[in-house]
Design an enzyme around this catalytic site. Structure first.
Site, PDB file in Angstrom:
ATOM      1  N   GLY A  14     -26.202  15.984 -31.501  1.00 24.03           N
ATOM      2  CA  GLY A  14     -25.326  17.095 -31.148  1.00 24.03           C
ATOM      3  C   GLY A  14     -24.068  17.202 -31.981  1.00 24.03           C
ATOM      4  N   ASN A  16     -23.698  19.132 -34.542  1.00 23.62           N
ATOM      5  CA  ASN A  16     -23.497  20.574 -34.773  1.00 23.62           C
ATOM      6  C   ASN A  16     -22.953  21.244 -33.514  1.00 23.62           C
ATOM      7  OD1 ASN A  16     -24.349  21.534 -37.500  1.00 23.62           O
ATOM      8  ND2 ASN A  16     -26.091  20.250 -36.993  1.00 23.62           N
ATOM      9  N   ILE A  90     -40.475  24.115 -31.987  1.00 23.05           N
ATOM     10  CA  ILE A  90     -40.728  25.436 -32.584  1.00 23.05           C
ATOM     11  C   ILE A  90     -40.957  26.400 -31.425  1.00 23.05           C
ATOM     12  CG2 ILE A  90     -42.271  26.804 -34.071  1.00 23.05           C
ATOM     13  CD1 ILE A  90     -40.805  24.695 -35.651  1.00 23.05           C
ATOM     14  N   HIS A 107     -30.508  24.942 -40.639  1.00 17.66           N
ATOM     15  CA  HIS A 107     -31.465  24.054 -41.314  1.00 17.66           C
ATOM     16  C   HIS A 107     -30.745  23.378 -42.474  1.00 17.66           C
ATOM     17  CE1 HIS A 107     -35.327  22.552 -42.648  1.00 17.66           C
ATOM     18  NE2 HIS A 107     -34.975  22.912 -43.871  1.00 17.66           N
ATOM     19  N   ASP A 148     -38.417  28.286 -39.710  1.00 22.54           N
ATOM     20  CA  ASP A 148     -37.399  28.487 -40.759  1.00 22.54           C
ATOM     21  C   ASP A 148     -37.649  29.770 -41.554  1.00 22.54           C
ATOM     22  OD1 ASP A 148     -37.580  24.954 -41.378  1.00 22.54           O
ATOM     23  OD2 ASP A 148     -36.265  26.064 -40.019  1.00 22.54           O
ATOM     24  N   GLU A 178     -23.027  22.172 -42.734  1.00 20.04           N
ATOM     25  CA  GLU A 178     -23.484  22.558 -41.393  1.00 20.04           C
ATOM     26  C   GLU A 178     -22.353  22.804 -40.407  1.00 20.04           C
ATOM     27  OE1 GLU A 178     -27.006  20.590 -39.825  1.00 20.04           O
ATOM     28  OE2 GLU A 178     -27.183  19.534 -41.718  1.00 20.04           O
TER      29      GLU A 178
HETATM   30  C1  GRF Z   1     -29.471  16.900 -38.554  1.00 20.31           C
HETATM   31  O1  GRF Z   1     -30.468  16.407 -39.462  1.00 20.31           O
HETATM   32  C2  GRF Z   1     -29.043  18.247 -39.001  1.00 20.31           C
HETATM   33  O2  GRF Z   1     -29.079  18.306 -40.408  1.00 20.31           O
HETATM   34  C3  GRF Z   1     -30.077  19.156 -38.430  1.00 20.31           C
HETATM   35  O3  GRF Z   1     -30.452  18.547 -37.195  1.00 20.31           O
HETATM   36  C4  GRF Z   1     -30.152  17.143 -37.241  1.00 20.31           C
HETATM   37  C5  GRF Z   1     -29.342  16.683 -36.077  1.00 20.31           C
HETATM   38  O4  GRF Z   1     -28.211  17.481 -35.969  1.00 20.31           O
HETATM   39  N1  GRF Z   1     -29.530  20.479 -38.249  1.00 20.31           N
HETATM   40  P1  GRF Z   1     -27.184  17.236 -34.738  1.00 20.31           P
HETATM   41  O5  GRF Z   1     -26.293  16.103 -35.149  1.00 20.31           O
HETATM   42  O6  GRF Z   1     -28.014  16.872 -33.519  1.00 20.31           O
HETATM   43  O7  GRF Z   1     -26.444  18.522 -34.596  1.00 20.31           O
END
Ligand code: GRF
Length: 201
Positions: A14, A16, A90, A107, A148, A178
């Site tokens: 998490g 992001n 997906i 992505h 994607d 990201e």
């Molecule tokens: C990471 O590999 C990121 O690049 C991709 O999902 C994975 C985990 O992301 N978007 P997060 O730390 O759980 O947000």
């Protein structure tokens, strides 16, 4: 003031999601994170939501009826749009058609490179290193039934450095691309939804 109600679907740490939470009131002003759905119990993504006082739900992806339960939660929380942030599943064409709002995904490559079925997490960065690209990055795109495959919204390039491992490259792409792109994309989509809402009032 109207704001868009956002839900985030996560499968992992998490980071992001955290970038989105931290961007509220800053980059993200037209939307607010109203719900976090973790696709299995014990994820740090759920803990991050709870620490931020955001409603969260655990809906196991591998259980029967996963998509229906997600759609019910989105409706219950009056969600306007859905962000996939480190989500490893997906979503079906049926789900995408049944959810009325936009869905975006982040992505960790410059689509169309290193994307599609089987390209997720560290595998994406290892593929970039194996190919020998000098530049990679991240992409935020709309979600359709092709993994994607949806329309690209934002991209940001990140250099590959000599001696990079997949882990080091992943960390740089997360930090430099990201965590910047996703709040920006959330604001773009939220502002668009707010304008649409205001035009219907
Ligand atoms: C990471 O590999 C990121 O690049 C991709 O999902 C994975 C985990 O992301 N978007 P997060 O730390 O759980 O947000």
């Amino acid at each position: 003031m109207l704001t868009a109600r956002i839900a985030v679907l996560a499968s992992g740490g998490g980071t992001n999601l955290q970038a989105l939470i931290d961007s509220q009131g800053g980059v993200l002003t037209s939307g607010s994170i109203s719900l976090v759905i973790a696709d299995r119990a014990g994820l740090q993504a759920e803990a991050r939501a709870q620490a931020a006082g955001i409603a969260s739900a655990v809906i196991p992806r591998r259980e029967e009826g996963f998509e229906g339960r997600v759609l019910d939660a989105l409706e219950k929380h009056r969600i306007d749009f859905l962000i996939l942030a480190g989500f490893l599943g997906i979503l079906s064409k049926d789900f995408i058609e049944r959810f009325p709002g936009p869905i975006i995904n982040i992505h960790p490559s410059l689509i169309p490179a290193f994307c599609g079925k089987g390209f997720y997490g560290l595998r994406v960065h290892q593929a970039a290193l194996d190919y020998g690209v000098k530049v990679t990055g991240a992409t935020v795109h709309y979600v359709n039934e092709v993994p994607d495959g949806g329309q690209i919204l934002l991209q940001k390039a990140v250099e590959v450095r000599p001696g990079d491992t997949a882990e080091r490259l992943q960390s740089r792409v997360l930090r430099e691309a990201e965590w910047k792109l996703l709040p920006q994309a959330a604001e773009i989509v939220s502002a668009q939804l707010v304008r649409e809402k205001e035009n219907t009032l």
